[in-house]
Write an enzyme that holds these catalytic residues in place. Structure first.
Site, PDB file in Angstrom:
ATOM      1  N   SER A  78     -15.976  39.396  31.656  1.00 15.87           N
ATOM      2  CA  SER A  78     -16.572  39.989  30.448  1.00 15.87           C
ATOM      3  C   SER A  78     -17.304  38.900  29.668  1.00 15.87           C
ATOM      4  CB  SER A  78     -15.499  40.572  29.518  1.00 15.87           C
ATOM      5  OG  SER A  78     -16.084  40.896  28.257  1.00 15.87           O
ATOM      6  N   ALA A 117      -7.236  40.446  30.482  1.00 14.01           N
ATOM      7  CA  ALA A 117      -7.611  39.505  29.418  1.00 14.01           C
ATOM      8  C   ALA A 117      -8.120  40.326  28.244  1.00 14.01           C
ATOM      9  CB  ALA A 117      -8.706  38.566  29.907  1.00 14.01           C
ATOM     10  N   TYR A 148     -17.902  44.935  22.192  1.00 19.71           N
ATOM     11  CA  TYR A 148     -16.862  44.069  22.780  1.00 19.71           C
ATOM     12  C   TYR A 148     -15.484  44.573  22.376  1.00 19.71           C
ATOM     13  CZ  TYR A 148     -14.375  39.629  23.745  1.00 19.71           C
ATOM     14  OH  TYR A 148     -13.513  38.654  24.212  1.00 19.71           O
ATOM     15  N   LYS A 152     -12.662  46.336  24.833  1.00 23.16           N
ATOM     16  CA  LYS A 152     -11.348  45.726  25.074  1.00 23.16           C
ATOM     17  C   LYS A 152     -10.221  46.675  24.657  1.00 23.16           C
ATOM     18  CE  LYS A 152     -12.386  41.574  26.694  1.00 23.16           C
ATOM     19  NZ  LYS A 152     -11.970  41.107  28.025  1.00 23.16           N
TER      20      LYS A 152
HETATM   21  P1  NAD Z   1     -17.119  33.376  30.140  1.00 25.33           P
HETATM   22  O1  NAD Z   1     -18.389  34.048  29.738  1.00 25.33           O
HETATM   23  O2  NAD Z   1     -17.153  31.904  30.348  1.00 25.33           O
HETATM   24  O3  NAD Z   1     -16.544  34.043  31.457  1.00 25.33           O
HETATM   25  C1  NAD Z   1     -16.694  35.390  31.783  1.00 25.33           C
HETATM   26  C2  NAD Z   1     -17.023  35.496  33.247  1.00 25.33           C
HETATM   27  O4  NAD Z   1     -17.125  36.892  33.610  1.00 25.33           O
HETATM   28  C3  NAD Z   1     -18.376  34.846  33.616  1.00 25.33           C
HETATM   29  O5  NAD Z   1     -18.214  33.989  34.701  1.00 25.33           O
HETATM   30  C4  NAD Z   1     -19.256  36.039  33.953  1.00 25.33           C
HETATM   31  O6  NAD Z   1     -20.285  35.716  34.870  1.00 25.33           O
HETATM   32  C5  NAD Z   1     -18.255  37.043  34.494  1.00 25.33           C
HETATM   33  N1  NAD Z   1     -18.687  38.440  34.430  1.00 25.33           N
HETATM   34  C6  NAD Z   1     -19.182  39.112  33.362  1.00 25.33           C
HETATM   35  N2  NAD Z   1     -19.480  40.385  33.709  1.00 25.33           N
HETATM   36  C7  NAD Z   1     -19.147  40.514  35.019  1.00 25.33           C
HETATM   37  C8  NAD Z   1     -19.222  41.584  35.957  1.00 25.33           C
HETATM   38  N3  NAD Z   1     -19.688  42.786  35.616  1.00 25.33           N
HETATM   39  N4  NAD Z   1     -18.799  41.361  37.221  1.00 25.33           N
HETATM   40  C9  NAD Z   1     -18.309  40.139  37.596  1.00 25.33           C
HETATM   41  N5  NAD Z   1     -18.222  39.097  36.767  1.00 25.33           N
HETATM   42  C10 NAD Z   1     -18.640  39.279  35.487  1.00 25.33           C
HETATM   43  O7  NAD Z   1     -16.027  33.760  29.040  1.00 25.33           O
HETATM   44  P2  NAD Z   1     -14.545  33.218  28.831  1.00 25.33           P
HETATM   45  O8  NAD Z   1     -14.472  32.578  27.516  1.00 25.33           O
HETATM   46  O9  NAD Z   1     -14.082  32.491  30.033  1.00 25.33           O
HETATM   47  O10 NAD Z   1     -13.738  34.597  28.719  1.00 25.33           O
HETATM   48  C11 NAD Z   1     -13.051  35.144  29.839  1.00 25.33           C
HETATM   49  C12 NAD Z   1     -12.245  36.360  29.419  1.00 25.33           C
HETATM   50  O11 NAD Z   1     -11.316  36.010  28.399  1.00 25.33           O
HETATM   51  C13 NAD Z   1     -13.093  37.501  28.865  1.00 25.33           C
HETATM   52  O12 NAD Z   1     -12.560  38.720  29.330  1.00 25.33           O
HETATM   53  C14 NAD Z   1     -12.903  37.385  27.376  1.00 25.33           C
HETATM   54  O13 NAD Z   1     -13.031  38.611  26.730  1.00 25.33           O
HETATM   55  C15 NAD Z   1     -11.481  36.852  27.272  1.00 25.33           C
HETATM   56  N6  NAD Z   1     -11.271  36.111  26.010  1.00 25.33           N
HETATM   57  C16 NAD Z   1     -11.740  34.833  25.869  1.00 25.33           C
HETATM   58  C17 NAD Z   1     -11.538  34.169  24.668  1.00 25.33           C
HETATM   59  C18 NAD Z   1     -11.982  32.739  24.476  1.00 25.33           C
HETATM   60  O14 NAD Z   1     -11.751  32.175  23.402  1.00 25.33           O
HETATM   61  N7  NAD Z   1     -12.576  32.085  25.446  1.00 25.33           N
HETATM   62  C19 NAD Z   1     -10.898  34.822  23.605  1.00 25.33           C
HETATM   63  C20 NAD Z   1     -10.476  36.132  23.783  1.00 25.33           C
HETATM   64  C21 NAD Z   1     -10.649  36.763  25.004  1.00 25.33           C
END
Ligand code: NAD
Ligand code: UDP
Length: 317
Positions: A78, A117, A148, A152
């Site tokens: 995502s 997640a 978003y 979620k």
């Molecule tokens: P990120 O953007 O680095 O990673 C997301 C990954 O998902 C990317 O590699 C992207 O290419 C892939 N992706 C998106 N849509 C896709 C699809 N349709 N098919 C296949 N792959 C797809 O973001 P992140 O910070 O690593 O976040 C990862 C997860 O953790 C997410 O679900 C996000 O909502 C959740 N999250 C992250 C945080 C944070 O602080 N980093 C906080 C809350 C929740």
């Protein structure tokens, strides 16, 4: 005995790639699935050639086919930065809804455990502070963050639906703002933006007066919490985050000090629905996972700085 197999959607992203590393270390075979929408193959380059690691380029909003058995599905695909979901509202809605449905369907087919997640954004602009898992949130469904937050919230509902109706083993982690290596330099979130601006000597863009608060978690602490949750019996959501709360203005000043930068702070318009406060209540994680963060913010920022410095030097070069 055969090795356990885990599928990590979004495995080329910031968090997903750290999870690939961790589950390999724990002796799993790891299948990383990603369409590279916001992630990068660079994040998993060091794993190519590892016989326990496989990368499948695939958009998880379409039917997911994985040959062989699976023990665990970690659904992390995502967009996660407000800039990303502002630019890609439909992909964000689709991966949270259709993507979660497909990943759950796969877990059911394989009789695998599923871990979603989720995010502190399910609490929206919270009226309760700090936020514990019983709080239902204060979300604007039609604001730009709605794509978003609501995706979620739907994903959590869908996960509980599969648990209750199909008896699927499910876990839900509500992740609070996390930072560390492998974040994109132009990710748009506060930390990469401030680090980039400070390292380049550009003005630091604090939105609004900077009195809004966040609580930042170092990636290694988060990964530990997620690993423990995936091995636990807890079905209902668990907050994983560092309760050390800071205003965004103070955070910007910390980064200026740490980098030794001469950058000045400039104030820009606060985006709509920007949560005024955010801090996890982690009593549940302590109780059910025996987990709490171990990395102090300044130490974590120091560890992350070296990575951003190299990125900035490369982008200048
Ligand atoms: P990120 O953007 O680095 O990673 C997301 C990954 O998902 C990317 O590699 C992207 O290419 C892939 N992706 C998106 N849509 C896709 C699809 N349709 N098919 C296949 N792959 C797809 O973001 P992140 O910070 O690593 O976040 C990862 C997860 O953790 C997410 O679900 C996000 O909502 C959740 N999250 C992250 C945080 C944070 O602080 N980093 C906080 C809350 C929740
Ligand atoms: N923010 C900021 N300047 C920036 C980027 C973000 O002041 O250049 C603020 C943003 O308005 C929010 C906080 O920093 O109040 C954290 O933003 P981020 O995008 O990291 O994540 P959020 O918690 O809002 O999802």
């Amino acid at each position: 005995m055969a090795k356990k197999r885990v599928l990590i959607t979004g495995g080329c992203g910031f968090l997903g790639s750290h999870l690939c590393d961790r589950y390999l270390k724990e002796g799993y075979q790891v299948i990383c699935m990603d369409n590279l929408l916001t992630g990068s193959a660079e994040n998993i380059a060091h794993l190519i050639g590892n016989e326990d690691f496989e990368f499948i380029k695939h958009d998880v909003t379409n039917f997911i086919y994985v040959p062989g058995e699976l023990d665990l599905v970690l659904h992390f695909a995502s967009p996660a930065s407000p800039i990303d979901y502002l630019e890609m509202p439909i992909q964000t809605l689709k991966v949270g809804s259709l993507g979660t449905h497909k990943a759950l369907g796969l877990a059911k087919e394989k009789n695998a455990r599923f871990l979603l997640a989720s995010t502190s954004e399910v609490y929206g602009d919270p009226l309760k502070h700090p936020q514990n898992e019983d709080y239902w949130g204060n979300v604007n469904p039609i604001g730009f963050r709605g794509v978003y937050d609501e995706a979620k919230r739907f994903a959590e509902a869908m996960t509980m639906g599969y648990h209750r109706y199909h008896n699927l083993e499910t876990r839900i982690v509500r992740i609070f703002n996390t930072y560390g290596t492998r974040m994109r330099l132009k990710d748009g979130r506060a930390l990469p933006t401030f680090m980039r601006q400070a390292l380049k000597g550009n003005p630091i863009t604090v939105f609004g007066d900077g009195s809004q608060t966040r609580s930042f978690t170092y990636v290694d602490d988060l990964v530990e919490g997620i690993f423990r949750l995936s091995q636990s019996d807890e079905v209902e959501p668990v907050n994983i985050g560092n309760p050390q709360e800071v205003t965004i203005l103070e955070f910007a000043k910390e980064i200026i000090k740490l980098t030794g930068s001469k950058s000045e702070i400039v104030h820009e318009e606060l985006p709509d629905d920007d949560p005024k406060v955010r801090q996890p209540d982690i009593s549940k994680a302590k109780r059910v996972l025996d987990w709490e963060p171990t990395v102090d913010r300044i130490d974590g920022l120091r560890k992350t700085l070296a990575y951003f410095k190299e990125k900035v030097d490369k982008s200048n070069g």
